[in-house]
Motif scaffolding. Structure first.
Motif, short mmCIF file in Angstrom:
data_model
loop_
_atom_site.label_atom_id
_atom_site.label_comp_id
_atom_site.label_asym_id
_atom_site.label_seq_id
_atom_site.Cartn_x
_atom_site.Cartn_y
_atom_site.Cartn_z
N ARG A 132 20.12 10.93 -4.02
CA ARG A 132 19.77 10.77 -2.61
C ARG A 132 18.41 10.08 -2.47
NH1 ARG A 132 21.84 10.48 2.25
NH2 ARG A 132 20.70 8.55 1.99
N ALA A 133 17.44 10.48 -3.29
CA ALA A 133 16.10 9.88 -3.20
C ALA A 133 16.12 8.40 -3.55
CB ALA A 133 15.13 10.62 -4.12
N GLU A 134 16.94 8.03 -4.53
CA GLU A 134 17.03 6.62 -4.91
C GLU A 134 17.68 5.81 -3.80
OE1 GLU A 134 17.35 7.43 -9.74
OE2 GLU A 134 19.17 7.27 -8.51
N ARG A 135 18.67 6.36 -3.14
CA ARG A 135 19.30 5.63 -2.03
C ARG A 135 18.34 5.50 -0.85
NH1 ARG A 135 23.28 9.35 -3.17
NH2 ARG A 135 23.33 10.19 -1.04
N ASP A 136 17.54 6.53 -0.63
CA ASP A 136 16.60 6.49 0.49
C ASP A 136 15.51 5.45 0.29
OD1 ASP A 136 17.92 8.46 1.88
OD2 ASP A 136 16.61 10.09 1.23
N ALA A 137 15.26 5.05 -0.97
CA ALA A 137 14.20 4.09 -1.26
C ALA A 137 14.62 2.65 -0.98
CB ALA A 137 13.74 4.23 -2.71
N LEU A 138 15.88 2.40 -0.71
CA LEU A 138 16.32 1.05 -0.38
C LEU A 138 15.63 0.59 0.91
CD1 LEU A 138 20.16 1.22 -1.09
CD2 LEU A 138 18.34 0.42 -2.58
N HIS A 139 15.08 -0.60 0.90
CA HIS A 139 14.34 -1.18 2.02
C HIS A 139 13.09 -0.36 2.34
CE1 HIS A 139 17.53 -4.00 3.96
NE2 HIS A 139 17.67 -3.96 2.65
N SER A 140 12.72 0.54 1.45
CA SER A 140 11.53 1.36 1.66
C SER A 140 10.62 1.17 0.45
CB SER A 140 11.92 2.82 1.86
OG SER A 140 10.80 3.61 2.19
N HIS A 141 9.64 2.07 0.31
CA HIS A 141 8.73 1.97 -0.82
C HIS A 141 9.30 2.69 -2.04
CE1 HIS A 141 7.75 5.66 1.38
NE2 HIS A 141 7.40 6.18 0.22
N ASN A 142 8.80 2.31 -3.20
CA ASN A 142 9.20 2.92 -4.49
C ASN A 142 10.69 2.78 -4.79
OD1 ASN A 142 6.54 3.67 -4.92
ND2 ASN A 142 6.82 5.72 -4.06
N ASP A 183 0.81 -1.21 0.00
CA ASP A 183 0.00 0.00 0.00
C ASP A 183 0.85 1.27 0.00
OD1 ASP A 183 -2.22 -1.59 0.05
OD2 ASP A 183 -2.64 -1.33 2.19
N GLU A 184 2.12 1.16 0.40
CA GLU A 184 2.98 2.34 0.45
C GLU A 184 3.58 2.68 -0.91
OE1 GLU A 184 5.89 1.44 3.40
OE2 GLU A 184 4.51 1.76 5.10
N TRP A 185 3.47 1.75 -1.86
CA TRP A 185 4.09 1.93 -3.17
C TRP A 185 3.12 2.63 -4.12
CZ3 TRP A 185 8.70 -0.63 -5.31
CH2 TRP A 185 9.51 -1.21 -4.32
N SER A 186 3.70 3.40 -5.05
CA SER A 186 2.87 4.04 -6.08
C SER A 186 2.64 3.11 -7.26
CB SER A 186 3.53 5.34 -6.56
OG SER A 186 4.83 5.09 -7.07
N THR A 187 3.39 2.01 -7.34
CA THR A 187 3.20 0.96 -8.35
C THR A 187 3.23 -0.39 -7.65
OG1 THR A 187 5.56 0.68 -8.82
CG2 THR A 187 4.40 2.36 -10.10
N ASP A 188 2.84 -1.44 -8.36
CA ASP A 188 2.97 -2.79 -7.82
C ASP A 188 4.45 -3.09 -7.64
OD1 ASP A 188 3.26 -5.56 -7.51
OD2 ASP A 188 1.56 -6.01 -8.80
N ASP A 222 7.32 -2.04 -13.27
CA ASP A 222 6.83 -1.04 -14.22
C ASP A 222 7.93 -0.03 -14.54
OD1 ASP A 222 4.29 -2.11 -14.33
OD2 ASP A 222 3.55 -0.88 -12.66
N ILE A 223 7.91 0.47 -15.77
CA ILE A 223 8.80 1.55 -16.17
C ILE A 223 8.04 2.86 -16.03
CG2 ILE A 223 10.13 2.57 -18.06
CD1 ILE A 223 10.62 -0.24 -19.11
N VAL A 224 8.60 3.77 -15.25
CA VAL A 224 7.97 5.06 -14.99
C VAL A 224 8.89 6.16 -15.52
CG1 VAL A 224 7.11 6.63 -13.21
CG2 VAL A 224 6.83 4.15 -12.94
N GLY A 225 8.32 7.10 -16.29
CA GLY A 225 9.11 8.19 -16.84
C GLY A 225 9.58 7.89 -18.25
N GLU A 226 10.23 8.90 -18.84
CA GLU A 226 10.70 8.78 -20.22
C GLU A 226 12.14 9.28 -20.33
OE1 GLU A 226 8.02 11.00 -22.63
OE2 GLU A 226 6.34 9.60 -22.37
N GLY A 227 12.79 8.88 -21.42
CA GLY A 227 14.15 9.33 -21.70
C GLY A 227 15.10 8.94 -20.59
N ALA A 277 10.66 -1.40 -8.67
CA ALA A 277 10.46 -2.78 -8.21
C ALA A 277 11.30 -3.03 -6.97
CB ALA A 277 10.84 -3.79 -9.30
N ARG A 278 10.80 -3.89 -6.11
CA ARG A 278 11.62 -4.35 -5.00
C ARG A 278 12.79 -5.14 -5.56
NH1 ARG A 278 12.11 -2.14 -1.34
NH2 ARG A 278 10.61 -2.62 0.30
N GLY A 279 14.00 -4.76 -5.14
CA GLY A 279 15.21 -5.41 -5.62
C GLY A 279 15.86 -4.71 -6.79
N ALA A 280 15.25 -3.62 -7.29
CA ALA A 280 15.82 -2.94 -8.46
C ALA A 280 17.26 -2.51 -8.21
CB ALA A 280 14.95 -1.73 -8.83
#
Length: 443
Positions: free
Chosen positions: A411-421, A86-91, A96-101, A108-111
Motif C-alpha cells: 500500500r505504501a509503495e502504491r501511495d508513493a506514485l506521483h508523490s515523494h519517495n 524537498d519532500e524526498w528523503s533522497t535525491d 539510491d538503494i535504501v535498505g538491505e536484503g 527514484a522518480r519513475g521507479a
C-alpha cells in the motif's frame, strides 16, 4: 555485487525525463539522452528489432516474428511527473538503494511509474534476443513520451500501426499490480489486470457578477454561488453500482473470501446493490470502483483580496465508471447544481474505454505468465483501472487491451506514485522481468 540489470535500471532512472503540460518547459535533451542510453545499454534489442521514432520522441520497436498477424504490444512510457525535491528523503534522480536484503529498494522518480515496466521489458527482450530467440508472432514495444500530459505520442503510435494495417492480438500497458488485502476480507495476493479504465472529463463551473469593492458585497456574490454549487456536488455523489469488470473481479475472488462475505460475493445478482453501497464506505479506492467520482480541483476568483470576483471558476475532475458517459455526467452535474446562473462547460472529456474480455487466449497468456513467474498462489482477476493510461488509445485497433504492472506492491509503495519517495524493491522488480520474458516467449 549489484545485478547488472539493476545498474542499467538505475542509470536510466537518473535521466530526468520530466514532462510538463506546457511543453516549452520540457528538457527534450534529456529524452534524447535517454534514447541514446537505450541504444548503448541494450545492444541485442537494437540489433534484432527495428526502431521508429514517432512524434519526435516516442519509440516504436518491431521484433519480426514468424507470423506478423495478431502481434503482442508491450507498452510503457518514458516520461515522469515533476518532483518537489524537498519532500524526498533522497535525491529523486539519484536512484539510491535504501535498505538491505529483500527490503532493498531503489528510490527514484519513475521507479514504478513507469520506467520500472519500460526497463523490465527491455531487459526481458534483451535476454531473449541475445539467446537467438525469434518470437512466433511479431512483438512491438511502444514507449510514449508524454503519457503524463497529452498522450500525443501514444496516439501517434496507434495511427502509425493503423496505417500499417496492424491489429494487435494482445496489448499490455501499465495498470494494476500484485496486491494484498485491497479487496476487504480477501487475503490471497491478487494480480489486478485492468480490462477497462474509467473515462475522464473536466467540467468548468463559472459564476459571474458585476464586481466592485469587497467592502460592499452583494447578498450572494459569485464566490458564494460557486461554493454552493461545489457543496451540492459533494453532498450528492453519483450513485453506486457494480460495473461488469468489478462484478467479474468480485466473482473471481469470492472463493477466497471468508463467510459471510463469500456468500455475498457469490450472489451478486441479488446482493450487488448492497455490496456496492458498502464498498463506497471502505476508502477512496473502493469508492472509486463503484461510482463515477467528481471533485473540485482548481479554484479561481478575484485578482485581489479587496476586490469582488467578476468571475469565479472551479475545475471539477470527473472519472466516469464503465457505462457512464461524458454527456450524461454533464447533464447530472447541471441538475444537481440546480442554479442556472452557474455555467457548466465541459472543457474536455473521453468516455470510459471498451471492456476487454477476461476469457480467451489473450487473457490466458497473461494469467499463465503471472502463475509461472509471480507465484502460483497469486489469483489473476479482472479489474477496473481507476486512472487513465496511454492504453486507451489502443482500443481503436485491438479488442484485447489490458493494464497490468507485474510488481508485487505494498500500500505504501502504491501511495508513493506521483508523490515523494517513489520506490520499488529490487527483488520485486527483477521478478517483473521474468513476467515479461514469459509473456514474450509465449507469443
Amino acid at each position: 555485487m549489484t545485478d547488472p540489470a539493476v545498474e542499467r535500471f538505475r542509470e536510466l532512472l537518473r535521466i530526468p525525463t520530466v514532462s510538463h503540460a506546457d511543453e516549452s518547459l520540457v528538457r527534450w535533451e534529456d529524452f534524447d539522452a535517454f534514447r541514446a542510453a537505450l541504444v548503448r545499454l541494450y545492444p541485442a534489442v537494437h540489433a534484432a528489432l527495428d526502431l521508429e521514432i514517432i512524434d519526435g520522441h516516442s519509440l516504436l520497436y518491431r521484433w519480426r516474428g514468424a507470423d506478423p498477424a495478431h502481434p503482442l504490444v508491450l507498452m510503457a512510457h518514458i516520461d515522469v511527473v515533476p518532483v518537489v525535491a524537498d519532500e524526498w528523503s533522497t535525491d529523486p534522480f539519484a536512484a539510491d538503494i535504501v535498505g538491505e536484503g529483500t527490503d532493498a529498494a531503489i528510490h527514484a522518480r519513475g521507479a514504478i511509474d513507469d520506467k520500472g515496466s519500460l526497463v523490465a521489458i527491455l531487459e526481458a527482450v534483451e535476454q531473449l534476443a541475445a539467446s537467438g530467440f525469434t518470437p512466433a508472432r511479431d512483438v512491438y514495444l511502444a514507449f510514449g513520451h508524454n503519457e503524463e500530459t497529452a498522450g500525443g505520442g501514444a496516439r501517434a503510435i496507434v495511427a502509425a500501426l493503423r496505417d500499417a494495417g496492424v491489429r494487435p492480438g494482445l496489448v499490455l500497458d501499465e495498470g494494476g499490480a500484485v496486491v494484498d488485502g485491497v479487496i476487504p476480507g480477501v487475503t490471497v495476493p491478487t494480480a489486478m489486470v485492468g480490462v477497462a479504465e474509467r473515462g475522464v472529463m473536466t467540467a468548468v463551473l463559472t459564476a459571474r457578477e458585476g464586481g466592485g469593492h469587497a467592502s460592499t458585497p452583494p447578498a450572494t456574490p459569485a464566490t458564494a454561488r460557486l461554493a454552493r454549487a461545489i457543496t451540492r456536488l459533494h453532498r450528492h455523489p453519483f450513485p453506486t453500482r457494480l460495473a461488469p469488470p468489478v462484478r467479474a473481479m468480485l466473482s473471481t475472488v469470492a472463493p477466497h473470501a471468508p463467510q459471510p462475505l463469500r456468500a455475498l460475493l457469490r450472489s451478486l445478482a441479488v446482493t450487488g446493490p448492497l455490496v456496492a453501497a458498502v464498498f463506497s464506505k471502505l476508502g477512496p479506492e473502493m469508492n472509486a470502483i463503484v461510482r463515477t467520482t467528481a471533485v473540485a480541483t482548481e479554484l479561481a476568483g478575484a485578482p485581489g483580496e479587496n476586490v469582488l470576483a467578476t468571475t469565479a471558476r472551479a475545475s471539477v475532475n470527473i472519472r466516469l465508471l464503465t457505462g457512464d458517459t461524458v454527456d450524461g455526467a454533464a447533464a447530472r452535474v447541471r441538475r444537481v447544481i440546480g442554479d442556472p446562473e452557474v455555467e457548466v462547460e465541459v472543457r474536455h472529456g473521453s468516455d470510459p474505454s471498451p471492456v476487454s474480455p477476461w476469457r480467451g487466449e489473450a487473457w490466458r497468456r497473461i494469467a499463465n505468465a503471472v502463475a509461472e513467474t509471480l507465484g502460483d498462489d497469486v489469483v489473476t482477476t479482472p479489474y477496473l483501472q481507476l486512472g487513465a493510461s496511454d492504453s486507451r488509445w489502443f482500443t481503436a485497433i485491438s479488442g484485447n487491451v489490458y493494464r497490468f504492472t507485474p510488481f508485487h506492491l505494498t500500500r505504501a509503495e502504491r501511495d508513493a506514485l506521483h508523490s515523494h519517495n517513489e520506490r520499488i524493491r529490487i527483488d520485486v522488480w527483477l521478478r517483473g522481468i521474468g513476467f515479461y520474458r514469459a509473456l514474450v516467449a509465449a507469443s
